[in-house]
Write a protein that holds these residues in place. Sequence first.
Motif, PDB file in Angstrom:
ATOM      1  N   PRO A   1       0.821  -1.216   0.000  1.00  0.00           N
ATOM      2  CA  PRO A   1       0.000   0.000   0.000  1.00  0.00           C
ATOM      3  C   PRO A   1       0.858   1.271   0.000  1.00  0.00           C
ATOM      4  CG  PRO A   1      -0.790  -1.576   1.641  1.00  0.00           C
ATOM      5  CD  PRO A   1       0.490  -2.117   1.097  1.00  0.00           C
TER       6      PRO A   1
ATOM      7  N   THR B   1      -0.537  -6.849   4.405  1.00  0.00           N
ATOM      8  CA  THR B   1      -1.682  -6.481   5.249  1.00  0.00           C
ATOM      9  C   THR B   1      -1.242  -5.710   6.490  1.00  0.00           C
ATOM     10  OG1 THR B   1      -1.487  -8.618   6.360  1.00  0.00           O
ATOM     11  CG2 THR B   1      -3.011  -8.490   4.493  1.00  0.00           C
ATOM     12  N   PHE B   2       0.005  -5.319   6.528  1.00  0.00           N
ATOM     13  CA  PHE B   2       0.529  -4.623   7.702  1.00  0.00           C
ATOM     14  C   PHE B   2      -0.211  -3.304   7.910  1.00  0.00           C
ATOM     15  CE2 PHE B   2       4.527  -4.395  10.353  1.00  0.00           C
ATOM     16  CZ  PHE B   2       4.475  -5.728  10.745  1.00  0.00           C
ATOM     17  N   THR B   3      -0.722  -3.098   9.108  1.00  0.00           N
ATOM     18  CA  THR B   3      -1.451  -1.845   9.386  1.00  0.00           C
ATOM     19  C   THR B   3      -0.495  -0.829  10.012  1.00  0.00           C
ATOM     20  OG1 THR B   3      -1.999  -2.541  11.631  1.00  0.00           O
ATOM     21  CG2 THR B   3      -3.560  -3.150   9.891  1.00  0.00           C
ATOM     22  N   ASN B   4      -0.940   0.411  10.049  1.00  0.00           N
ATOM     23  CA  ASN B   4      -0.100   1.449  10.662  1.00  0.00           C
ATOM     24  C   ASN B   4       0.212   1.130  12.123  1.00  0.00           C
ATOM     25  OD1 ASN B   4      -0.076   2.724   8.265  1.00  0.00           O
ATOM     26  ND2 ASN B   4      -0.923   4.662   8.985  1.00  0.00           N
ATOM     27  N   SER B   5      -0.785   0.612  12.833  1.00  0.00           N
ATOM     28  CA  SER B   5      -0.520   0.329  14.249  1.00  0.00           C
ATOM     29  C   SER B   5       0.475  -0.824  14.389  1.00  0.00           C
ATOM     30  CB  SER B   5      -1.805   0.065  15.021  1.00  0.00           C
ATOM     31  OG  SER B   5      -2.498  -1.002  14.438  1.00  0.00           O
ATOM     32  N   GLU B   6       0.456  -1.759  13.446  1.00  0.00           N
ATOM     33  CA  GLU B   6       1.452  -2.845  13.495  1.00  0.00           C
ATOM     34  C   GLU B   6       2.864  -2.291  13.257  1.00  0.00           C
ATOM     35  OE1 GLU B   6      -0.075  -7.058  12.054  1.00  0.00           O
ATOM     36  OE2 GLU B   6      -0.966  -5.478  10.814  1.00  0.00           O
ATOM     37  N   TRP B   7       2.970  -1.329  12.354  1.00  0.00           N
ATOM     38  CA  TRP B   7       4.277  -0.684  12.143  1.00  0.00           C
ATOM     39  C   TRP B   7       4.714   0.035  13.424  1.00  0.00           C
ATOM     40  CZ3 TRP B   7       7.568  -1.951   8.654  1.00  0.00           C
ATOM     41  CH2 TRP B   7       7.190  -2.289   7.349  1.00  0.00           C
ATOM     42  N   GLU B   8       3.760   0.714  14.034  1.00  0.00           N
ATOM     43  CA  GLU B   8       4.088   1.524  15.211  1.00  0.00           C
ATOM     44  C   GLU B   8       4.437   0.665  16.434  1.00  0.00           C
ATOM     45  OE1 GLU B   8       0.636   4.058  15.303  1.00  0.00           O
ATOM     46  OE2 GLU B   8       1.241   5.002  13.419  1.00  0.00           O
TER      47      GLU B   8
ATOM     48  N   ASP C   1      -0.397   5.642   4.388  1.00  0.00           N
ATOM     49  CA  ASP C   1       0.325   4.384   4.607  1.00  0.00           C
ATOM     50  C   ASP C   1       1.804   4.627   4.856  1.00  0.00           C
ATOM     51  OD1 ASP C   1      -1.890   2.612   4.005  1.00  0.00           O
ATOM     52  OD2 ASP C   1      -1.666   3.225   1.916  1.00  0.00           O
ATOM     53  N   TYR C   2       2.370   3.837   5.760  1.00  0.00           N
ATOM     54  CA  TYR C   2       3.840   3.832   5.868  1.00  0.00           C
ATOM     55  C   TYR C   2       4.377   3.125   4.624  1.00  0.00           C
ATOM     56  CZ  TYR C   2       3.504   5.202  10.770  1.00  0.00           C
ATOM     57  OH  TYR C   2       3.255   5.882  11.939  1.00  0.00           O
TER      58      TYR C   2
ATOM     59  N   ASP D   1       3.200 -11.275   5.007  1.00  0.00           N
ATOM     60  CA  ASP D   1       2.568 -10.477   6.069  1.00  0.00           C
ATOM     61  C   ASP D   1       2.602  -8.975   5.779  1.00  0.00           C
ATOM     62  OD1 ASP D   1       2.272 -12.872   7.256  1.00  0.00           O
ATOM     63  OD2 ASP D   1       3.577 -12.487   8.986  1.00  0.00           O
TER      64      ASP D   1
END
Length: 312
Positions: free
Chosen positions: A88, A270-277, A93-94, A267
């Motif tokens: 994304p 589908t990585f979300t912003n909160s998962e990055w954070e 998005d990151y 993975d």
Amino acid sequence: MHSSTSQYTTLIKAKAKELGFDFCGVANADFLEEEAPRLETWLKNGMHGQMNYMANHFDKRLDPRLLVDDAKSVITVLLNYYPDQKLPEGDADYKLSKYAYGTDYHFVIKDKLKSLLDYIQEEIGEVGGRAFVDSAPVMDKAWAKRAGLGWVGKHTNLINREIGSFFFIGELILDLQLEPDGPITDYCGTCTRCIDACPTDAIVGPYVVDGSKCISYFTIELKESIPQEVQGKFNNWIFGCDICQDVCPWNRFAKPHKTPAFDAHPDLATFTNSEWEEITEDVFREIFRRSAVKRTKLEGLKRNVAFSKPTS
């Protein structure tokens, strides 16, 4: 002599293609005359920032004969990494540079180049040489340009008319005389899209990038905290940056790569912003096990995520 030179060249190019390289070109292993003053000015102006290694081995960067005894030819290969499925890249998005999606290219290309060198030694005999991938002081874009594989664009990346600029470059420097290819014309014309699009104004003029202002430099090379004056200018890039390539009209010809090793870890899609954070050491190690992203280490990635946090 001449017929074997051209036969060897044909043989090597065919093998490079068989190994999966997209393009292969040859240049004579001469001193890089035109690059010397440009490199000197670039370093003198501090455009390498904290990349101190760029200032080392000045002579070796310009003369392949200092890297391989009696060097006669520089073979340059290109390997496409443009993904079939992009991660994304929306405003919120990151973003990861496309070159870092899969397995670290150093491993992939080095293996292929070693196979090519083994083949040359088996087929042709005692040939001395070394493989280089973004390693040691080799100016890969200058050699690729000399070998006719493209021209260096205003963003200082190599552009190939057939596939754009999303590819890795590697070299074999050999003590074997091969038939050199000639350089091709620069097809940037009056276009300034890359210059206009760079959010940190790192492309300070056509064909000159101030490395110390580049988002890739801040997110990968810089080891300390990112300066406040570029806050809010990263467009959420957390490892590398593709902006100047994404806007280049020549990349409308980019085709998906054929190297499974360059596919992103499943993975990541589908990585979300909160998962990055909230990324943990375990997740970081699993997802980026063989990736170039390991260069920043977890702390560096966390710093980048915190710094470029989307405001929306």
